[in-house]
Design a protein around this motif. Structure first.
Motif, short mmCIF file in Angstrom:
data_model
loop_
_atom_site.label_atom_id
_atom_site.label_comp_id
_atom_site.label_asym_id
_atom_site.label_seq_id
_atom_site.Cartn_x
_atom_site.Cartn_y
_atom_site.Cartn_z
N TYR A 40 0.84 -1.20 0.00
CA TYR A 40 0.00 0.00 0.00
C TYR A 40 0.88 1.26 0.00
CZ TYR A 40 -2.61 3.83 2.10
OH TYR A 40 -3.13 5.06 2.35
N ASP A 44 1.13 4.16 -2.62
CA ASP A 44 0.66 5.47 -2.18
C ASP A 44 1.72 6.55 -2.43
OD1 ASP A 44 -1.78 6.54 -1.22
OD2 ASP A 44 -0.76 7.13 0.62
N TYR A 47 1.02 7.48 -5.79
CA TYR A 47 -0.26 8.18 -5.77
C TYR A 47 -0.07 9.63 -5.34
CZ TYR A 47 -4.74 9.88 -4.26
OH TYR A 47 -5.84 10.69 -4.11
N LEU A 48 0.65 9.85 -4.24
CA LEU A 48 0.77 11.21 -3.69
C LEU A 48 1.48 12.16 -4.65
CD1 LEU A 48 1.49 10.57 0.09
CD2 LEU A 48 -0.56 11.59 -0.92
N GLU A 82 2.57 14.68 3.58
CA GLU A 82 2.16 13.28 3.53
C GLU A 82 3.33 12.38 3.14
OE1 GLU A 82 -1.78 12.19 2.17
OE2 GLU A 82 -2.15 14.29 1.74
N TYR A 108 -6.44 5.13 -10.70
CA TYR A 108 -6.80 6.29 -9.89
C TYR A 108 -6.02 7.55 -10.30
CZ TYR A 108 -8.68 8.42 -5.57
OH TYR A 108 -9.34 9.19 -4.65
N CYS A 131 -10.30 12.20 -1.84
CA CYS A 131 -8.94 11.94 -1.35
C CYS A 131 -8.73 12.65 -0.02
CB CYS A 131 -7.90 12.45 -2.35
SG CYS A 131 -8.31 12.15 -4.05
N TYR A 135 -10.30 10.06 3.60
CA TYR A 135 -9.17 9.79 4.50
C TYR A 135 -9.39 10.39 5.89
CZ TYR A 135 -5.98 6.99 1.86
OH TYR A 135 -5.40 5.91 1.22
N TYR A 160 -4.01 11.37 9.52
CA TYR A 160 -5.28 11.62 8.84
C TYR A 160 -6.40 11.98 9.81
CZ TYR A 160 -2.82 10.36 4.68
OH TYR A 160 -1.91 10.37 3.64
N PHE A 165 -4.79 18.21 9.01
CA PHE A 165 -5.44 17.60 7.84
C PHE A 165 -6.93 17.95 7.84
CE2 PHE A 165 -7.12 13.96 5.30
CZ PHE A 165 -6.41 14.23 4.13
N GLU A 202 -11.01 4.89 -4.26
CA GLU A 202 -10.41 4.78 -2.92
C GLU A 202 -10.62 3.36 -2.38
OE1 GLU A 202 -8.49 6.69 -1.28
OE2 GLU A 202 -8.78 8.66 -2.16
#
Ligand SMILES: Cc1ncc(CN)c(N)n1
Length: 215
Positions: A40, A44, A47-48, A82, A108, A131, A135, A160, A165, A202
């Motif tokens: 993950y 991620d 992803y970020l 993040e 995504y 997003c 979260y 999160y 955040f 997600e």
């Protein structure tokens, strides 16, 4: 009812499925196998970076400088704040930062970037909202429901569920509501559609983490 409240109701079945996922339940009690969290995390990281690019694109397309600044700050946070969390996990668990982007992540990030580049600005803003919002909701849910004691994944949960955040999430929701109010019913409907799609993505991102899904 505001666009955001209405839209959250629309995706509540997806959200309710997310919080019952084994990935989330095991993250909550700290029993999630390291291998799944590493998978993950490596996804991620990609992803970020791309979420940050989508946010910067939206910032560049904003109708005024205030929203431009806000989205550029969101982009900066995705990359710096993040990613710092990831870095500490990378070091602790020896995750490789530059992993091959696997299907759920690929889908995504390309959805976010193409929507940010080519769709109406309002639709692009709605596409990135889950997003933030999902979260935050998941972080809060875990914090409220987890049992006392050590949890390897506590830093993730605290990020999160945290106040900083939370402020970003409130701002992102408010901006979407302002844009939804001023736009046409057709674009508003497409905003909802983009929000639903991103919410489903997600779900699939976590699901892919749990089943270690690759090409
Ligand atoms: C897949 C995904 N979605 C959302 C977030 C929170 N910005 C995240 N870190 N990763």
């Amino acid at each position: 009812m505001s666009w955001s409240k209405d839209t959250w109701q629309t995706i509540s079945p997806i959200y309710n499925r997310i919080i019952k996922m084994p990935f989330i339940e095991e993250l909550m009690d700290g029993s999630l196998p390291l291998e799944k969290f590493q998978f993950y995390m490596s996804q991620d990281s990609a992803y970020l970076e791309n979420f940050g690019r989508a946010l910067a694109l939206i910032g560049a397309r904003a109708y005024d400088t205030q929203n431009m600044l806000t989205f550029l700050q969101f982009a900066e946070n995705a990359i710096i704040v993040e990613s710092a969390l990831h870095e500490s996990y990378f070091k602790e668990f020896g995750v490789s930062e530059k992993a091959i982007v696997q299907p759920a992540c690929h889908h995504y990030i390309n959805f976010l970037k193409s929507t940010a580049a080519l769709d109406n600005l309002e639709v692009a803003m709605a596409a990135v909202l889950p997003c933030f919002w999902i979260y935050k909701a998941v972080g809060d849910y875990i914090l409220e429901n987890q049992k006392d004691g050590e949890n390897t994944y506590q830093a993730w949960i605290d990020t999160y569920a945290g106040e900083e955040f939370g402020e970003a999430v409130t701002k992102a929701i408010q901006i979407c509501d302002e844009h939804a109010e001023k736009t046409t019913p057709q674009i508003r409907a497409r905003m909802t559609e983009a929000f639903v799609t991103a919410s489903n993505l997600e779900y699939h991102f976590w699901d892919a983490g749990y089943s270690l899904r690759t090409w």
